[in-house]
Design a protein around this motif. Structure first.
Motif, short mmCIF file in Angstrom:
data_model
loop_
_atom_site.label_atom_id
_atom_site.label_comp_id
_atom_site.label_asym_id
_atom_site.label_seq_id
_atom_site.Cartn_x
_atom_site.Cartn_y
_atom_site.Cartn_z
N LEU A 165 16.33 -66.63 -11.58
CA LEU A 165 15.89 -65.93 -12.80
C LEU A 165 14.43 -66.23 -13.12
N ALA A 166 14.03 -67.49 -12.93
CA ALA A 166 12.63 -67.86 -13.17
C ALA A 166 11.70 -67.07 -12.27
N ASP A 167 12.12 -66.90 -11.02
CA ASP A 167 11.30 -66.10 -10.10
C ASP A 167 11.19 -64.66 -10.57
N ARG A 168 12.30 -64.17 -11.16
CA ARG A 168 12.28 -62.79 -11.64
C ARG A 168 11.30 -62.60 -12.79
N TRP A 169 11.44 -63.47 -13.84
CA TRP A 169 10.56 -63.23 -14.99
C TRP A 169 9.13 -63.68 -14.74
N ARG A 170 8.94 -64.59 -13.75
CA ARG A 170 7.54 -64.93 -13.41
C ARG A 170 6.83 -63.74 -12.78
N SER A 171 7.61 -62.87 -12.17
CA SER A 171 6.99 -61.69 -11.55
C SER A 171 6.40 -60.74 -12.59
N THR A 172 6.83 -60.90 -13.85
CA THR A 172 6.26 -60.05 -14.93
C THR A 172 4.96 -60.60 -15.49
N TRP A 173 4.64 -61.84 -15.14
CA TRP A 173 3.41 -62.45 -15.68
C TRP A 173 2.15 -61.64 -15.37
N PRO A 174 1.96 -61.21 -14.11
CA PRO A 174 0.73 -60.46 -13.84
C PRO A 174 0.56 -59.23 -14.73
N THR A 175 1.69 -58.52 -14.97
CA THR A 175 1.60 -57.35 -15.85
C THR A 175 1.24 -57.74 -17.27
N ILE A 176 1.92 -58.80 -17.76
CA ILE A 176 1.62 -59.27 -19.12
C ILE A 176 0.18 -59.74 -19.22
N ALA A 177 -0.27 -60.47 -18.17
CA ALA A 177 -1.66 -60.97 -18.18
C ALA A 177 -2.65 -59.82 -18.15
N ALA A 178 -2.36 -58.79 -17.32
CA ALA A 178 -3.26 -57.64 -17.24
C ALA A 178 -3.35 -56.92 -18.58
N VAL A 179 -2.17 -56.72 -19.23
CA VAL A 179 -2.16 -56.06 -20.54
C VAL A 179 -2.92 -56.90 -21.57
N SER A 180 -2.73 -58.23 -21.53
CA SER A 180 -3.40 -59.12 -22.47
C SER A 180 -4.91 -59.08 -22.28
N VAL A 181 -5.35 -59.13 -21.02
CA VAL A 181 -6.78 -59.08 -20.74
C VAL A 181 -7.36 -57.74 -21.18
N ALA A 182 -6.63 -56.65 -20.92
CA ALA A 182 -7.12 -55.33 -21.34
C ALA A 182 -7.21 -55.25 -22.86
N ALA A 183 -6.17 -55.77 -23.55
CA ALA A 183 -6.21 -55.76 -25.01
C ALA A 183 -7.36 -56.60 -25.53
N LEU A 184 -7.59 -57.75 -24.89
CA LEU A 184 -8.69 -58.61 -25.32
C LEU A 184 -10.03 -57.93 -25.08
N ALA A 185 -10.17 -57.26 -23.94
CA ALA A 185 -11.43 -56.57 -23.64
C ALA A 185 -11.69 -55.44 -24.63
N ILE A 186 -10.64 -54.65 -24.90
CA ILE A 186 -10.82 -53.56 -25.87
C ILE A 186 -11.15 -54.12 -27.24
N SER A 187 -10.49 -55.21 -27.64
CA SER A 187 -10.76 -55.82 -28.95
C SER A 187 -12.19 -56.34 -29.01
N MET A 188 -12.65 -56.98 -27.95
CA MET A 188 -14.01 -57.51 -27.94
C MET A 188 -15.04 -56.39 -28.01
N THR A 189 -14.73 -55.27 -27.34
CA THR A 189 -15.65 -54.12 -27.43
C THR A 189 -15.73 -53.60 -28.86
N GLY A 190 -14.55 -53.47 -29.48
CA GLY A 190 -14.56 -53.03 -30.88
C GLY A 190 -15.26 -54.02 -31.79
N VAL A 191 -15.05 -55.32 -31.54
CA VAL A 191 -15.71 -56.35 -32.34
C VAL A 191 -17.22 -56.28 -32.18
N TRP A 192 -17.67 -55.99 -30.97
CA TRP A 192 -19.12 -55.90 -30.73
C TRP A 192 -19.73 -54.74 -31.52
#
Length: 516
Positions: A165-192
């Motif tokens: 199960l750990a292997d299964r949900w760890r496989s979702t980390w890259p997607t979550i990380a990509a979404v988080s980085v995209a959200a952070l980038a969009i937020s930083m652009t708006g903040v700028w």
């Protein structure tokens, strides 16, 4: 004491720094919650999966038949392994009610005791749990196997290892990380972009500088001796205390409709405009606001009421001065004539000439002094008579002119009467016909009603022109030095005392003021 490095930041920088921290915390918290939610969903999905597999195998008639046949391992081991490989779970164990295994992923474990909870299954219930067995920690389910009579003849357990199960949900980390980085980038652009806007609107000032600026701004607005109004397309943005006093504005927000008519239109660039309100003479300047929305302007207002009164008194003194100058000039001419007559040996003619001139001058003084009880008005009329004589205008003060000496009976003060009559006579002398120049003045009090009437030989004014002449800045004279305040000041005094100001053309152009 040195200033902290944070306090040296501009308001925009401090606001953006706070927003960056908030955004980072929100994104990090969201990512963490997403990971935990993914793990919870994976556990729940695994639980439902193993319950479904265990229940399906337990409910299959072939399972009970294989157990009762005594060949359970031979028949069921291939089946369970095929199902296990197809569903990608860790194990499927079929056992007897006494926990003896019939099947197992590890064949060496067949015949051994099942490790885990089976009591609810022996009571006919299907259970799920997290338990550490021979293969390690796992999410497992146990379901009872019933024969055709309903007796429990065995148990089916299916499980998924938590490591899988750990292997299964760890496989979702890259997607979550990509979404988080995209959200952070969009937020930083708006903040700028927000930072750029804040810097432009606050001019890069620090919070303490903005606070000091506001305090100074507020103090200036309340203490400045000039009225200040800021207007824009939405209405009145700001009014200070002095402007409220000068324009008699109510407390609280001010609507554009509450402003005097001369302030309701957009007119930047006006300089030193003189406007007359009901009880004040105001000087108005208007300027456009730079880097502001269209139709925005700053209006400053100065009170000229007292100055206008002083100017009126000064004008009266000037009239008297001009009168004395003209009389001195005339007296010098007459004295020279008398001296010449004496030198010519004609003393009788000299005496007769001097006596006649003295009688004519004294007659007007005596008549006004006896009929008009207000000394300031007497001086004004005598001065205007001399001024008219010097300009070649026939000025007549009618026999109807009469004012009592008791000032309590007269509704206007001496200064107000000088302002009204003086301006009426000035206007009349300027407007009279140059081919037949004459002006007629009447001032009298009848039945507690004060009437001041001035007529002249000019063409007069129609109703529209007269209405404009009572407004500030309008003049029928071509001379740019005239500001058109005469009738406006008269109208101010008349309105203050609820009187009337009218004009008509009868035997001449006649302007009449009545005050009760």
């Amino acid at each position: 004491m040195t200033r902290s490095w944070r306090s040296s930041w501009s308001l925009a920088t401090q606001a953006i720094a706070l927003q960056i921290v908030v955004v980072a915390v929100v994104v990090l918290a969201g990512s963490t919650l997403a990971v935990l939610d993914a793990r919870r969903d994976a556990d729940e999905a695994a639980r439902e999966q193993v319950i479904g597999i265990a229940t399906t195998l337990a409910d299959s008639p072939s399972t009970a038949q294989a157990i009762e046949s005594g060949r359970a391992t031979e028949i069921l081991q291939p089946v369970t392994e095929a199902v296990r490989r197809h569903t990608d779970i860790a194990f499927i164990t079929i056992m007897a009610p006494n926990r003896i295994r019939f099947t197992h992923t590890d064949p060496t474990q067949i015949g051994g005791q099942y490790i885990g909870t089976v009591e609810p299954a022996l009571r006919g219930e299907t259970l799920s749990e997290v338990y550490t067995g021979t293969l390690g920690p796992s999410i497992r389910a146990v379901a009872p196997v019933r024969n055709q009579t309903g007796a429990i003849v065995g148990l089916v357990s299916a499980g998924i290892l938590q490591t899988s199960l750990a292997d299964r949900w760890r496989s979702t980390w890259p997607t979550i990380a990509a979404v988080s980085v995209a959200a952070l980038a969009i937020s930083m652009t708006g903040v700028w972009f927000i930072r750029r806007r804040l810097l432009r609107q606050t001019h890069g000032l620090r919070p303490d500088e903005l606070r000091v600026m506001y305090e100074h701004h507020d103090a200036i607005l309340h203490s400045v001796s000039e009225g200040l109004i800021v207007v824009d397309r939405n209405g009145v943005a700001l009014v200070n205390d002095e402007a409220r006093r000068l324009l008699a504005l109510p407390p609280g927000p001010v609507d554009r409709a509450e402003l005097p008519e001369f302030l309701r239109t957009y007119n930047p660039g006006a300089r030193d405009e003189v406007h007359v309100t009901a009880d004040r003479v105001l000087v108005v300047n208007r300027s456009r606001v730079e880097d502001a929305p269209p139709d925005s302007e700053v209006v400053t207002i100065r009170d000229r009421t007292e100055l206008q009164g002083a100017l009126g008194e000064l004008n009266s003194l000037k009239v008297l001065t001009d009168t004395l100058r003209s009389q001195a000039h005339e007296a010098a001419n007459k004295l020279h004539t008398i001296v010449t007559m004496v030198e010519m040996g004609r003393p009788e003619d000299a005496v007769r000439f001097a006596t006649e001139e003295l009688a004519l001058s004294q007659q007007l003084v005596d008549r006004l002094s006896s009929s008009v009880g207000e000394p300031a008005l007497v001086a004004l009329l005598l001065g205007k008579a001399a001024q008219a004589d010097e300009r070649g205008i026939e000025l007549t003060i009618t026999e109807d002119t009469h004012l009592p000496s008791n000032s309590d009976e007269v509704p206007l003060t001496g200064q107000e009467m000088v302002t009204v009559v003086g301006n009426l006579i000035d206007n009349a002398m300027d407007a009279c016909d140059r081919d037949d120049p004459w002006v007629e003045v009447t001032v009298h009090l009848v039945n507690n009603t004060l009437t001041m009437r001035v007529a002249d030989s000019g063409p007069g004014m129609d109703a529209d022109t007269f209405e404009k002449a009572m407004q500030r800045g309008y003049s029928t004279k071509g001379d740019s030095n005239h500001q058109g305040l005469g009738l406006a000041l008269i109208s101010q005094i008349v309105n203050r005392h609820n009187g009337t100001l009218s004009t008509d053309i009868t035997y001449g152009s006649v302007v009449t003021v009545t005050v009760s």
